[in-house]
Design an enzyme around this catalytic site. Structure first.
Site, PDB file in Angstrom:
ATOM      1  N   HIS A  87       2.713  -7.027  -0.227  1.00  0.00           N
ATOM      2  CA  HIS A  87       2.110  -7.821   0.847  1.00  0.00           C
ATOM      3  C   HIS A  87       3.038  -8.959   1.279  1.00  0.00           C
ATOM      4  O   HIS A  87       3.623  -9.645   0.434  1.00  0.00           O
ATOM      5  CB  HIS A  87       0.777  -8.388   0.357  1.00  0.00           C
ATOM      6  CG  HIS A  87      -0.086  -8.920   1.463  1.00  0.00           C
ATOM      7  ND1 HIS A  87       0.209 -10.092   2.124  1.00  0.00           N
ATOM      8  CD2 HIS A  87      -1.219  -8.434   2.027  1.00  0.00           C
ATOM      9  CE1 HIS A  87      -0.708 -10.306   3.044  1.00  0.00           C
ATOM     10  NE2 HIS A  87      -1.586  -9.317   3.006  1.00  0.00           N
ATOM     11  N   ASP A 146       0.787  -1.251   0.000  1.00  0.00           N
ATOM     12  CA  ASP A 146       0.000   0.000   0.000  1.00  0.00           C
ATOM     13  C   ASP A 146       0.814   1.293   0.000  1.00  0.00           C
ATOM     14  O   ASP A 146       0.234   2.362   0.164  1.00  0.00           O
ATOM     15  CB  ASP A 146      -0.957   0.055   1.228  1.00  0.00           C
ATOM     16  CG  ASP A 146      -2.304  -0.579   0.910  1.00  0.00           C
ATOM     17  OD1 ASP A 146      -2.525  -0.922  -0.265  1.00  0.00           O
ATOM     18  OD2 ASP A 146      -3.119  -0.725   1.830  1.00  0.00           O
ATOM     19  N   LYS A 172       3.169   1.571  -5.019  1.00  0.00           N
ATOM     20  CA  LYS A 172       4.001   1.099  -6.134  1.00  0.00           C
ATOM     21  C   LYS A 172       3.241   1.024  -7.452  1.00  0.00           C
ATOM     22  O   LYS A 172       3.740   1.454  -8.495  1.00  0.00           O
ATOM     23  CB  LYS A 172       4.580  -0.295  -5.805  1.00  0.00           C
ATOM     24  CG  LYS A 172       5.458  -0.305  -4.567  1.00  0.00           C
ATOM     25  CD  LYS A 172       5.861  -1.711  -4.157  1.00  0.00           C
ATOM     26  CE  LYS A 172       4.728  -2.543  -3.621  1.00  0.00           C
ATOM     27  NZ  LYS A 172       4.117  -2.024  -2.376  1.00  0.00           N
ATOM     28  N   THR A 173       2.029   0.468  -7.379  1.00  0.00           N
ATOM     29  CA  THR A 173       1.269   0.295  -8.616  1.00  0.00           C
ATOM     30  C   THR A 173       0.768   1.652  -9.129  1.00  0.00           C
ATOM     31  O   THR A 173       0.820   1.933 -10.328  1.00  0.00           O
ATOM     32  CB  THR A 173       0.108  -0.694  -8.388  1.00  0.00           C
ATOM     33  OG1 THR A 173       0.669  -1.917  -7.891  1.00  0.00           O
ATOM     34  CG2 THR A 173      -0.649  -0.975  -9.677  1.00  0.00           C
TER      35      THR A 173
HETATM   36  N1  LIG Z   1      -2.364  10.392  -1.014  1.00  0.00           N
HETATM   37  C1  LIG Z   1      -1.777   9.506  -1.786  1.00  0.00           C
HETATM   38  N2  LIG Z   1      -2.258   8.255  -1.848  1.00  0.00           N
HETATM   39  C2  LIG Z   1      -1.643   7.385  -2.689  1.00  0.00           C
HETATM   40  C3  LIG Z   1      -0.528   7.756  -3.454  1.00  0.00           C
HETATM   41  N3  LIG Z   1      -0.127   6.679  -4.170  1.00  0.00           N
HETATM   42  C4  LIG Z   1      -0.959   5.678  -3.850  1.00  0.00           C
HETATM   43  N4  LIG Z   1      -1.891   6.094  -2.963  1.00  0.00           N
HETATM   44  C5  LIG Z   1      -2.987   5.292  -2.395  1.00  0.00           C
HETATM   45  O1  LIG Z   1      -2.448   4.246  -1.628  1.00  0.00           O
HETATM   46  C6  LIG Z   1      -3.208   3.057  -1.797  1.00  0.00           C
HETATM   47  C7  LIG Z   1      -2.323   1.921  -2.254  1.00  0.00           C
HETATM   48  O2  LIG Z   1      -1.822   2.199  -3.553  1.00  0.00           O
HETATM   49  P1  LIG Z   1      -1.191   1.059  -4.472  1.00  0.00           P
HETATM   50  O3  LIG Z   1      -0.579   1.746  -5.637  1.00  0.00           O
HETATM   51  O4  LIG Z   1      -2.154  -0.036  -4.742  1.00  0.00           O
HETATM   52  O5  LIG Z   1      -0.067   0.505  -3.490  1.00  0.00           O
HETATM   53  P2  LIG Z   1       0.964  -0.696  -3.764  1.00  0.00           P
HETATM   54  O6  LIG Z   1       2.251  -0.294  -3.125  1.00  0.00           O
HETATM   55  O7  LIG Z   1       1.017  -1.025  -5.210  1.00  0.00           O
HETATM   56  O8  LIG Z   1       0.304  -1.898  -2.938  1.00  0.00           O
HETATM   57  P3  LIG Z   1       0.719  -3.476  -3.078  1.00  0.00           P
HETATM   58  O9  LIG Z   1       1.120  -3.704  -4.479  1.00  0.00           O
HETATM   59  O10 LIG Z   1      -0.484  -4.255  -2.711  1.00  0.00           O
HETATM   60  O11 LIG Z   1       1.844  -3.679  -2.132  1.00  0.00           O
HETATM   61  C8  LIG Z   1      -4.307   3.398  -2.786  1.00  0.00           C
HETATM   62  O12 LIG Z   1      -5.474   3.715  -2.083  1.00  0.00           O
HETATM   63  C9  LIG Z   1      -3.747   4.607  -3.504  1.00  0.00           C
HETATM   64  O13 LIG Z   1      -4.737   5.441  -4.048  1.00  0.00           O
HETATM   65  C10 LIG Z   1      -0.046   9.097  -3.360  1.00  0.00           C
HETATM   66  O14 LIG Z   1       0.922   9.504  -4.002  1.00  0.00           O
HETATM   67  N5  LIG Z   1      -0.715   9.909  -2.515  1.00  0.00           N
HETATM   68 MG   LIG Z   2       0.779  -2.810  -6.122  1.00  0.00          MG
END
Ligand SMILES: Nc1nc2c(ncn2[C@@H]2O[C@H](COP(=O)(O)OP(=O)(O)OP(=O)(O)O)[C@@H](O)[C@H]2O)c(=O)[nH]1
Ligand SMILES: [Mg+2]
Length: 394
Positions: free
Chosen positions: A85, A22, A25-26
């Site tokens: 995760h 979270d 990254k994505t």
């Molecule tokens: N405020 C804010 N929220 C963000 C930002 N980038 C991501 N988020 C939020 O953080 C949450 C997780 O974002 P993801 O991009 O799915 O995170 P991840 O690191 O890919 O998660 P995993 O792949 O499951 O480890 C989502 O609700 C996004 O909208 C950002 O730059 N600012």
């Molecule tokens: Mg991701």
């Protein structure tokens, strides 16, 4: 309609996003493709095309690694978006094994979390030599008091990187917002540009062993109906052309490469560093899987036994709280493979968490091994050790 062939115009590198669940990254991966598509050197890949499995959409997390490609002014990149995760660290290691450099994504709101540290350790082990930090969610920390907290997070990240030999003082740390950049906010699209500039300048073009015999660790396999089995991965060394004979170590079979593509574009020849899909003649799909090695026939000798220098993680680092003894049987993560192995500690007999020891390992199946090859040791879903092969026994 025939597909447009891949034209090699810029140096190619493999990078990817890693870090705790979270932290964004994505979102950042999607934002990078958006910013570059506006520059005209990439195609926008929206978030839901990266996390596209139904379970990923439903749980809101990345499970499988996903690949996107793009270009900056000076380079062509294949980018792997890895899961954060704790349950999917296994997939993260497979992704990291192909990288020339990594973007460590750390949420400025949360700072270092367990998989931030675990990913840095694993990246080091699988041979990622350069890391650039994206201090993400910078939009959510306001410029007043919170700015000091962000400075603290930055210090912590630099310390973590130094502790793993990444020279944390020199590592670029760029404050970004993947989310706001995706929404087109100019302040934050500029932050993505700055991050890409840091990657372009800080991650050097690695040495490619083009003259060595061909070797590709298999990351994934799939079937094209009526055509055969496809294996994907990054070429570790050498080169391969359509029509070349190759052997698949693990599947114990020899075959011919009948097709070659990178990101859906056909190519005549692939070389060390390229992220490719190889179509193999007459190989049933269930015969080949992740962790197998495709190589020039006779060029790679697989073995089962090796000695290694291993660091046993302390409990504080997420490792074991009890010592390891001879007879211990964890999983060894080597390139894209994970294989069970029997540990023999010889006269040392006991390795306590926090110790660095020499051990002999007998793997459950043969793999091509060489001195210097790094690996991780995991047990019951957590990383418990990090090692380097010192000698290989036939
Ligand atoms: N405020 C804010 N929220 C963000 C930002 N980038 C991501 N988020 C939020 O953080 C949450 C997780 O974002 P993801 O991009 O799915 O995170 P991840 O690191 O890919 O998660 P995993 O792949 O499951 O480890 C989502 O609700 C996004 O909208 C950002 O730059 N600012
Ligand atoms: Mg991701």
């Amino acid at each position: 309609m025939s597909k447009t062939a891949y034209v090699r115009t810029k140096p190619h590198l493999n990078i990817g996003t890693m870090g705790h669940v979270d932290h964004g990254k994505t979102t950042l991966t999607a934002a990078i493709t958006k910013v570059l598509s506006e520059r005209g050197t990439g195609t926008f890949v929206p978030f839901e095309r990266i996390d596209r499995a139904p379970e990923e959409a439903q749980r809101g997390i990345t499970i499988n690694i996903a690949h996107v490609e793009y270009e900056t002014d000076t380079r062509h990149y294949a980018h792997v978006d890895m899961p954060g995760h704790a349950d999917y660290v296994k997939n993260m290691v497979t992704g990291a094994a192909q990288l020339d450099g990594a973007i460590l994504v750390v949420s400025a709101l949360d700072g270092i979390m367990p998989q931030t540290a675990e990913h840095v350790l694993l990246a080091r082990q699988v041979g990622v030599d350069h890391i650039v930090v994206a201090l993400n969610k910078a939009d959510a920390v306001d410029d007043g008091e919170d700015a000091e907290l962000t400075d603290l997070v930055e210090l912590e990240v630099r310390d973590l990187l130094s502790a793993h030999g990444y020279g944390g003082d020199c590592v670029p740390v760029v404050r970004v917002s993947g989310l706001k950049a995706l929404e087109g906010d100019p302040r934050w699209t500029a932050s993505i540009e700055a991050l890409l500039d840091a990657v372009d300048t800080y991650v050097p073009m690695p040495e490619r062993y083009l003259d060595a015999p061909f070797l590709l660790p298999v990351e994934n396999t799939f079937t094209i109906t009526g055509r055969g089995t496809v294996v994907t991965g990054a070429v570790e060394r050498g080169s391969v052309k359509v029509g070349d004979r190759v052997e698949v170590l693990g599947a114990d079979t020899e075959t011919v490469v009948t097709g070659l593509e990178t990101f859906g574009k056909p190519m005549d020849s692939a070389q060390a560093g390229d992220n490719v899909a190889l179509l193999l003649r007459g190989v049933p799909r269930d015969a080949v899987r992740r962790g197998h090695i495709v190589a020039a026939p006779g060029s790679a000798t697989p073995s089962r036994r090796f000695s290694a220098q291993v660091y046993v993680l302390s409990a504080g680092e997420g490792g074991r709280s009890t010592p390891v003894t001879t007879g211990y049987r964890p999983q060894f993560y080597i390139r894209t493979a994970d294989v069970v192995g029997d540990v023999d500690l010889g006269e040392t007999a006991v390795a306590r968490p926090g110790d660095t020891v020499t051990m002999t390992v007998e793997l459950g199946r043969e793999l091509p091994l060489e001195p210097g090859l790094g690996f991780a040791i995991r047990e019951g879903g957590r990383t418990v050790g990090a090692g380097t092969v010192t000698e290989v026994f036939s």
